[in-house]
Design an enzyme around this catalytic site. Structure first.
Site, PDB file in Angstrom:
ATOM      1  N   TYR A 141       0.693  -1.156  -0.047  1.00 28.25           N
ATOM      2  CA  TYR A 141      -0.174  -0.033  -0.056  1.00 28.25           C
ATOM      3  C   TYR A 141       0.879   1.198  -0.013  1.00 28.25           C
ATOM      4  O   TYR A 141       0.436   2.329  -0.339  1.00 28.25           O
ATOM      5  CB  TYR A 141      -1.000   0.175   1.298  1.00 28.25           C
ATOM      6  N   LYS A 190       3.045 -15.279   2.340  1.00 25.08           N
ATOM      7  CA  LYS A 190       3.112 -16.055   0.857  1.00 25.08           C
ATOM      8  C   LYS A 190       4.588 -16.386   0.974  1.00 25.08           C
ATOM      9  O   LYS A 190       5.330 -16.029  -0.010  1.00 25.08           O
ATOM     10  CB  LYS A 190       2.638 -15.172  -0.251  1.00 25.08           C
ATOM     11  N   ASP A 222      -3.214 -18.046   0.446  1.00 26.69           N
ATOM     12  CA  ASP A 222      -4.080 -18.822  -0.501  1.00 26.69           C
ATOM     13  C   ASP A 222      -4.868 -20.149   0.345  1.00 26.69           C
ATOM     14  O   ASP A 222      -6.213 -20.265   0.092  1.00 26.69           O
ATOM     15  CB  ASP A 222      -3.312 -19.499  -1.818  1.00 26.69           C
ATOM     16  N   ASP A 246      -6.485  -7.068   3.974  1.00 20.06           N
ATOM     17  CA  ASP A 246      -7.572  -6.381   3.284  1.00 20.06           C
ATOM     18  C   ASP A 246      -8.267  -7.306   2.718  1.00 20.06           C
ATOM     19  O   ASP A 246      -9.656  -7.316   2.686  1.00 20.06           O
ATOM     20  CB  ASP A 246      -6.966  -5.501   2.068  1.00 20.06           C
ATOM     21  N   ASP A 250     -12.500  -9.090   3.833  1.00 18.95           N
ATOM     22  CA  ASP A 250     -13.559  -8.992   3.132  1.00 18.95           C
ATOM     23  C   ASP A 250     -14.287 -10.549   3.316  1.00 18.95           C
ATOM     24  O   ASP A 250     -15.491 -10.636   3.406  1.00 18.95           O
ATOM     25  CB  ASP A 250     -13.459  -8.659   1.819  1.00 18.95           C
TER      26      ASP A 250
END
Ligand code: IPM
Ligand code: MN
Length: 362
Positions: A141, A190, A222, A246, A250
């Site tokens: 970001y 990751k 993942d 982020d 959701d």
């Protein structure tokens, strides 16, 4: 006297902020709380008024306040891919960065009365209690980004970069938080691909040495996105980077039934924090009385709890929300056939009424 900066923003932001303010006004009067609040512009509305998504003066006021209550920013009117054009979201990132709000807490709670409005089965959901702890001022970001071209054509990049100290402080908070929860941290990365994730994992392991009573596991992002749907009960604290947090938050919002329900707190080392729903500005339903104000109202509860040390009042708000949902009142996003459909405004009033009842019995 405590000072709160209120930044309603765009889309449904102002509507849901109004409902939260009704509650704040009532509690302030009832408990004689010494709280002042002041409004400021952020996002598209600030671009329209001043040509920039947030004025320095507003940032200063936020820095000098005890807490910031934010609605939501953004909308199609200000969507742009043009470089150099101001974007509403820039303001949000600026507040997070300038106030050093590195820790984003996104708790996921299952409301018994709402289990049916989730797309997941009841047996998968019951008992789920997760805290997504998202690093908020680093990573991709805020890394270098660029658009340019060479002999192969136009290209763009965004850099994911983490300093050791950034991982350390969020990891430490993760372990501390797990201590007062179920004692488990899942660090999500990751590391099979990204160097920044390998540093992340190494630092989390180092910090873990100070918290050996806390269970730690590492999970690839993942796999985490799959495990959240397969068996969300395995998680307690999910500790992760800005970008992964982020995306995963959701997903966890859908576990709770609706993204309209989840509050968040963005904190720094001291008690200053910014509190906002995890959902966006939903311009498609703006001004129609359809927005669910609960995430905003629960964000106010988090504000009272973490920044103003008013746990009693926070508890009252959370209890009132529970009760209103149990009584079957629903905004459109969580509506089911046998329930009572109410507007944004009604939902706010119902929660205020419930708070009044709780206060009478206290
Ligand atoms: C969130 C939002 C923001 C983010 C956007 C609006 C910049 O999606 O708070 O999750 O990506 O952090
Ligand atoms: Mn998001």
């Amino acid at each position: 006297m405590k000072n709160i900066m209120v930044l309603p923003g765009d889309g449904i932001g102002p509507e849901i902020i109004n409902e939260a303010i009704k509650i704040l006004d009532f509690l302030t009067l009832r408990y004689d709380l010494k709280i002042n609040y002041e409004y400021g512009d952020i996002g598209g509305i600030a671009i329209d008024k001043y040509g920039i998504p947030i004025k320095d003066e507003t940032i200063e006021k936020c820095k000098n306040s005890n807490a910031v209550l934010l609605g939501a920013v953004g909308g199609p009117k200000w969507d742009t891919t043009l470089p150099g054009k101001p974007r509403p979201e820039d303001a949000l990132l600026k507040v997070r960065k300038d106030l050093d709000l590195f820790a984003n807490l996104r708790p996921v709670k299952i409301y018994k009365s709402l289990i049916s409005s989730s797309t997941l089965k009841e047996e998968v959901l019951s008992g789920v209690d997760i805290l997504v702890l998202r690093e908020l001022t680093g990573g991709i970001y805020f890394g270098e980004k660029k658009r340019s071209s060479d002999e192969k054509g136009e290209y763009a990049y965004d850099i994911e970069k983490y300093y050791t100290y950034e991982v350390e402080r969020i990891a430490r908070l993760g372990f501390k938080t797990a201590k007062i929860r179920k004692g488990k941290v899942t660090s999500v990365d990751k590391a099979n691909i990204l160097e920044s994730s390998r540093l992340w994992r190494e630092i989390v392991n180092n910090v873990h040495k100070e918290y050996e009573d806390i269970e730690l596991n590492h999970m690839y992002v993942d796999n985490t996105s799959m495990q959240l749907i397969r068996n969300p009960k395995q998680f307690d604290v999910i500790l992760t980077s800005n970008m992964f947090g982020d995306i995963l938050s959701d997903e966890t919002a859908m576990i709770s039934g609706s993204i309209g329900l989840l509050p968040s707190a963005s904190l720094r080392e001291d008690s200053l924090g910014m509190y906002e729903p995890i959902h966006g500005s939903a311009p498609d339903i703006q001004g129609q009385g359809k927005a669910n104000p609960i995430a905003q109202i629960l964000s106010l509860a988090m504000l009272l709890r973490y920044s103003l040390n008013l746990a009693l009042q926070a508890d009252i708000i959370e209890k009132a929300v529970d009760t209103v949902l149990e009584k079957g009142y629903r905004t459109a996003d969580i509506y089911d056939d046998d329930k009572k459909l109410v507007s944004t405004n009604d939902m706010g009033n119902l929660i205020v009424n419930e708070i009044k009842i709780i206060c009478l019995n206290n």
